[in-house]
Enzyme design. Structure first.
Site, mmCIF file in Angstrom:
data_model
loop_
_atom_site.group_PDB
_atom_site.id
_atom_site.type_symbol
_atom_site.label_atom_id
_atom_site.label_comp_id
_atom_site.label_asym_id
_atom_site.label_seq_id
_atom_site.Cartn_x
_atom_site.Cartn_y
_atom_site.Cartn_z
ATOM 1 N N GLY A 13 -46.061 5.884 14.706
ATOM 2 C CA GLY A 13 -45.153 6.762 13.980
ATOM 3 C C GLY A 13 -43.770 6.218 13.729
ATOM 4 C CB SER A 19 -38.509 6.301 13.953
ATOM 5 O OG SER A 19 -38.733 6.108 12.584
ATOM 6 C CB ILE A 20 -37.912 10.293 17.767
ATOM 7 C CG1 ILE A 20 -36.816 11.217 17.222
ATOM 8 C CG2 ILE A 20 -38.144 10.573 19.254
ATOM 9 C CD1 ILE A 20 -37.178 12.694 17.251
ATOM 10 C CE1 TYR A 157 -39.895 20.611 10.534
ATOM 11 C CE2 TYR A 157 -41.129 22.264 11.763
ATOM 12 C CZ TYR A 157 -40.713 20.955 11.596
ATOM 13 O OH TYR A 157 -41.130 19.989 12.480
ATOM 14 C CE LYS A 164 -43.758 17.993 14.128
ATOM 15 N NZ LYS A 164 -44.123 16.668 14.711
#
Length: 257
Positions: A13, A19-20, A157, A164
């Protein structure tokens, strides 16, 4: 001693340096882990390879999480080169921009399917392939990334919030399935961070300001703080933690009116 010394991890990802998943990769490498990083398509390959070059001998492989052959190839390479897998970080998420911008009731069938497949079902696909390699190591840790939009309505969202929610439920069911194999499954619900994915959410800057105004810490969080929490969940300190959604959002999730 580094908490992940001698461990092998797969991180899915990463899009760019914001990016996290990249922050987690940096933290894991600093803690001694050997890493396999994936990219989705040629568009992101250059970014991921440039970032991987700054880490000690990280392997970079293509992995479209809707492509079974590519996922099979990733895990075959891990088994060949490392003989097993200790942790998996799942940071894959996607929804069409038009399905984020339009009212949720207008979400297309294809858009709904794609968002759920990439953002939620992919955790199952990757976990299923990871299990045999983690069993070789006597267990492992699986970590995914979520957001409070799974529980509350955030403007624009939309279908990603639904995806999620499915992802978080999947964490609990996977944790139940895999716990007897000594494989833990958790998620981090981070506060809003300016990532490539966040750029597709209209009005994102107003969400950031709301957190600064109302979170108990009166600020947003950064990727390094999420990465520190990930090291806890991936490392030995988190060995009794599974089926958990860990909130790393400055306390915003606790606030009411």
């Amino acid at each position: 001693m580094s908490v992940l010394a001698g461990k092998t991890g797969l991180i899915v990802g990463i899009a760019n340096k914001r990016s996290i998943a990249w922050a987690i990769a940096q933290a894991a490498a600093a803690e001694g882990a050997s890493l396999v990083l994936t990219h989705q398509g040629e568009r992101l390959e250059e970014n991921v390879r440039e970032l991987a070059a700054t880490l000690p001998a990280a392997l970079v492989l293509p992995c479209d999480v809707t492509n079974d052959e590519q996922m099979d190839a990733v895990f075959a390479a891990i088994e060949r080169d490392h003989g097993g897998l200790d942790f998996l970080v799942h940071g894959a998420a996607f929804a069409h921009r038009e399905d984020l911008a339009a009212p949720f009731v207008q979400t297309s069938r294809d858009g709904f399917r794609l968002a759920l497949e990439v953002s939620a079902y992919s955790l199952l696909s990757l976990s299923r392939r990871a299990v045999p390699l983690m069993e070789k190591r006597g267990g492992g840790s699986i970590l995914t990334l979520t957001y409070l939009g799974s529980e509350r309505v955030f403007t624009n969202y939309n279908v990603m919030g639904v995806a999620k929610a499915a992802l978080e439920s999947s964490v609990r069911y996977l944790a139940s399935d895999l716990g007897p194999k000594n494989i833990r499954v958790n998620a981090i619900s981070a506060g809003p961070i300016k990532t490539l994915a966040a750029s597709g959410i209209s009005g994102f800057s107003s969400i950031l300001q709301t957190y600064r105004d109302r979170a108990p810490l009166r600020r947003t969080v950064d990727t390094s703080e999420v990465a520190d929490a990930a090291m806890f969940l991936l490392g030995p300190a988190g060995r009794a933690v599974t089926a958990e959604i860990l909130m790393v959002d400055g306390g915003f999730h606790a606030m009411g009116v």
